[in-house]
Design an enzyme around this catalytic site. Structure first.
Site, PDB file in Angstrom:
ATOM      1  N   HIS A  57       0.826  -1.217   0.000  1.00  0.00           N
ATOM      2  CA  HIS A  57       0.000   0.000   0.000  1.00  0.00           C
ATOM      3  C   HIS A  57       0.851   1.253   0.000  1.00  0.00           C
ATOM      4  O   HIS A  57       1.919   1.318   0.599  1.00  0.00           O
ATOM      5  CB  HIS A  57      -1.019  -0.010   1.144  1.00  0.00           C
ATOM      6  N   ASP A  69       6.154   1.369   6.903  1.00  0.00           N
ATOM      7  CA  ASP A  69       4.896   0.644   6.673  1.00  0.00           C
ATOM      8  C   ASP A  69       4.042   1.554   5.790  1.00  0.00           C
ATOM      9  O   ASP A  69       3.456   2.499   6.287  1.00  0.00           O
ATOM     10  CB  ASP A  69       4.242   0.358   8.043  1.00  0.00           C
ATOM     11  N   GLU A  72      -5.208   1.755   2.603  1.00  0.00           N
ATOM     12  CA  GLU A  72      -5.135   0.545   3.431  1.00  0.00           C
ATOM     13  C   GLU A  72      -5.318   0.912   4.897  1.00  0.00           C
ATOM     14  O   GLU A  72      -6.018   0.239   5.643  1.00  0.00           O
ATOM     15  CB  GLU A  72      -3.769  -0.134   3.235  1.00  0.00           C
ATOM     16  N   GLU A  73      -4.710   2.033   5.289  1.00  0.00           N
ATOM     17  CA  GLU A  73      -4.687   2.396   6.709  1.00  0.00           C
ATOM     18  C   GLU A  73      -6.061   2.757   7.264  1.00  0.00           C
ATOM     19  O   GLU A  73      -6.234   2.833   8.478  1.00  0.00           O
ATOM     20  CB  GLU A  73      -3.723   3.575   6.928  1.00  0.00           C
ATOM     21  N   HIS A 126       3.661   3.674  12.692  1.00  0.00           N
ATOM     22  CA  HIS A 126       2.675   4.727  12.923  1.00  0.00           C
ATOM     23  C   HIS A 126       3.205   5.820  13.844  1.00  0.00           C
ATOM     24  O   HIS A 126       2.452   6.458  14.578  1.00  0.00           O
ATOM     25  CB  HIS A 126       1.344   4.160  13.460  1.00  0.00           C
TER      26      HIS A 126
END
Lengths: 335, 345
Positions: free
Chosen positions: B63, B179, B207-208, B318
């Site tokens: 992603h 990520d 995606e997140e 994150h």
């Protein structure tokens, strides 16, 4: 006609948890073989058993996966650390006897005196005396299920692990074995991964594209002291329960009415299932593709998701009869 | 590989606003792919011819989006209020520099100086609604503009961490959004190289915020097998209980067993493990069962497909500074190539 209790014994002996249903499916496929026109697995290991007909497509689903445990680590003394697949109350796990896919069994222990242990307080003891000994038998990623076999007890009841939802599978197989000269195109689907999010039914429904579908699953009953309050108006021994709704689905009224008429026609005693929480394959059937009419027929069950559950054999046999009756329904009755 | 990851990590692409990342990736892959489609949500779908055709459709996915924030308001004094996109612990932004919009205007997320706080206040972590960005502006007009003049930003403008990628320590890398820019990096390398078999690739969006891009890619392509190349949480820190560690840096790519949305099929995983042993690739299990990846959308979309998750272990996902091991990245790349070239059906 196949015997529900005998089938249940076979299915429980070959129970597998979510994500590992292929082997359960192979046993079910063998049982269904003499009665089926087509048998195949899809990408998510749903087993589809078809009895061909020229009429509309009807999908009947019961899930073959059971709740189970997944090995995530083996500690320095050979005790097994695990995670859950599907919903468990952790206090039910303490003391449970569990069985791995390779036949090794063990007991679940608890590392403290907490009445309601956390998952990280539990472990599986397979009786080995070292990490090396355990690792010869069990690997990370292995799964296990409850030990135990169904037994008939007094009052026409049967007890044992995994009434949820192997009894649904047994009922579908019994119904399948009774059907001859079906006009409708019948799909008996033994779904995967229901316990972890009703996932298998999504792709199974997409592949079949039925006119309507329903699931056979257990539902809570209200006729025993441990039952959740407010108590369900459903009891063991009063017949199959036609589903109005559960936490995941509101069944289409057309399907509910059709089921009630079918029960009346065949003189089958029935109850009404309204489950406040939980979820069943009916939701995934209903929300697949452009939407599919969906419903459910449920078996009243005590002690769901514990090592030993209880249902009434009469309810199961009548449920199979109701399934057969529903398959006969000319679908012009359902708009 | 490090240089490519450095560029990707520094690009800004909050979920729903992945243009910068998408434009760069398109530029990198255009000369090498037989077909490239950008769909309605901005997913990039690539078909690359290999030396042979494969009996089934195999797709790799990563992603493009990262977690970040949006401008939701400005106070009369010119402080900017923000809302999050994807899940971010508000504590990780305190004291950080964030950058706003295309012009990357910098602002800091302040906390009152200790002299001005009480012991009680210091016990509680501030919520996002109590935090704000200080860009040095003097009033709301400067920030958001008015009927006559534009401000330097607008409501809904995106905000990212302003971290610049760098290396440190023993073979470690730090940057934002590893990520899943690490996954994007590996997919680009695969598309730029000759492959044994025809292969599909997807650079997904959103995606997140719920694997939304993946769902429509899956419906369009209907792959038989999908391999998700992700960045996953490594929690090999001193105060973390053993059963929460999930993955460790330096032990190679992590193979998923289960997460909050997917049960990864064991038969496919066993095949891949055999491939890894044959090629001498270091790997570990991802031991956590929480979180979710695009696999959650892929395996139940349409007719469904088999899925595999291989992930770069990343500490502090994150947050402003994710940390990963460069060797792990190379092993993850090697693993991805081994799967692409080794899966015959």
């Amino acid at each position: 006609m196949l015997d529900i209790f005998e089938i249940q014994k076979q299915l429980v002996a070959n129970a597998h948890t979510s994500g590992r249903e292929r082997k359960s499916g192979e046993i079910i496929a063998k049982i269904a073989q003499p009665y089926a026109d087509e048998i195949y697995f899809d990408a998510l290991d749903n087993l589809i058993v078809r009895k061909k007909g020229r009429g509309k497509k009807i999908m009947m689903a019961a899930h073959m996966d059971t709740i189970g445990l997944l090995v995530t680590d083996i500690d320095e003394n050979g005790f097994i650390i695990f995670d859950t697949l599907g919903g468990f109350w952790h206090y039910n796990l303490k003391g449970a006897h569990v069985r791995f896919e390779n036949g090794v069994t063990g007991i679940i222990g608890k590392t403290n005196t907490e009445k309601d242990p956390k998952l990280s307080d539990l472990y599986i003891d397979i009786g080995s005396s070292s990490k090396q000994e355990t690792e010869k038998l069990i690997s990370i990623g292995d799964t296990c299920v409850y030990c135990g076999q169904p037994q008939k007890i007094q009052g026409g009841k049967i007890v044992g692990p995994y009434m949820d939802d192997l009894i649904g599978c047994s009922i579908l197989l019994c119904a399948l074995s009774q059907i001859k000269d079906n006009e409708n195109d019948l799909y008996f689907v033994f779904t995967s991964q229901e316990e972890v999010g009703i996932r298998g039914a999504k792709t199974a429904t997409y592949n079949i594209a039925p006119h309507y579908g329903f699931c056979i699953d257990v539902t809570g009953s209200g006729d025993y002291p441990e039952a959740n309050k407010p108590k369900m108006p459903v009891s063991l021994g009063k017949g199959p329960a036609i589903k109005i709704k559960d936490g995941s689905v509101i069944c289409n009224t057309q399907v509910v009415e059709m089921m009630k008429r079918a029960a009346d026609n065949a003189k089958i005693e029935y109850q009404i299932d309204i489950l406040r929480g939980s979820g069943t394959d009916a939701a995934s059937i209903q929300q697949s593709m452009g939407g599919v009419l969906a419903g459910g027929i449920s078996i009243a069950c005590r002690y769901i998701h514990t090592p030993c559950e209880m249902v009434s054999l009469y309810d199961c046999e009548q449920c199979a009869n109701l399934v057969v009756e529903c398959t006969k329904t000319p679908l012009r009755e359902i708009i | 590989m490090k240089e490519l990851l450095s560029v990707l990590s520094n690009l800004n692409g909050v979920s729903g606003y992945e243009e910068e990342v998408r434009d760069f990736i398109l530029q990198q892959i255009k000369p090498y792919a037989q077909s490239i489609t950008v769909d309605a949500l901005g997913n990039i779908i690539v078909f690359k011819k290999g030396k042979k055709t494969r009996a089934s459709k195999v797709m790799f996915a990563a992603h493009m989006d990262e977690v970040g924030f949006l401008v939701t308001d400005a106070t009369d004094e010119g402080y900017i209020k923000i809302g999050s996109v994807g899940s971010i612990d508000p504590r990780v932004i305190i004291g950080r520099v964030l950058e706003i919009g295309k012009n990357k205007i910098k602002g800091i997320v302040p906390l009152k100086a200790i002299h001005l706080t009480t012991a009680e206040e210091r016990k509680v972590a501030p919520k996002l609604k109590d935090l704000y960005l200080d860009t040095g502006s003097i009033d709301k007009k400067e920030v958001l503009g008015d009927e006559e003049n534009a401000g330097f930003t607008h409501l809904g403008d995106t905000i990212c961490f302003s971290t610049k990628f760098s290396t440190f320590g023993e073979n470690l890398m730090k940057g934002k959004a590893l990520d899943d820019r690490a996954g994007c990096c590996i997919l680009i390398k695969m598309i730029q190289s000759p492959l044994e078999y025809d292969t599909y690739f997807a650079f997904t969006v959103q995606e997140e915020v719920g694997m939304r891009g993946a769902q429509i890619v899956a419906n369009r392509i209907q792959p038989d097998t999908c391999i998700i190349v992700e960045g996953t949480s490594a929690c090999d820190l001193p105060d973390v209980e053993k059963d929460k560690v999930s993955t460790k840096l330096g032990k190679g790519p992590a193979l998923s067993l289960v997460d909050g949305r997917t049960l990864y099929p064991s038969d496919l995983r066993e095949k891949i493990i055999a491939l890894a042993q044959a090629k001498g690739i270091k790997w570990q299990y991802r031991l956590s069962s929480n979180g979710g990846t695009d696999a959650g959308a892929f395996h139940v979309s349409g007719k469904g497909c088999k899925v595999l998750g291989i992930s770069l272990p990343v500490r502090y996902i994150h947050t402003a500074n994710c940390v990963a091991n460069y060797d792990d990245l190379l092993q993850t790349e090697k693993f991805a190539f081994a799967i692409a070239n080794g899966l015959e059906e």
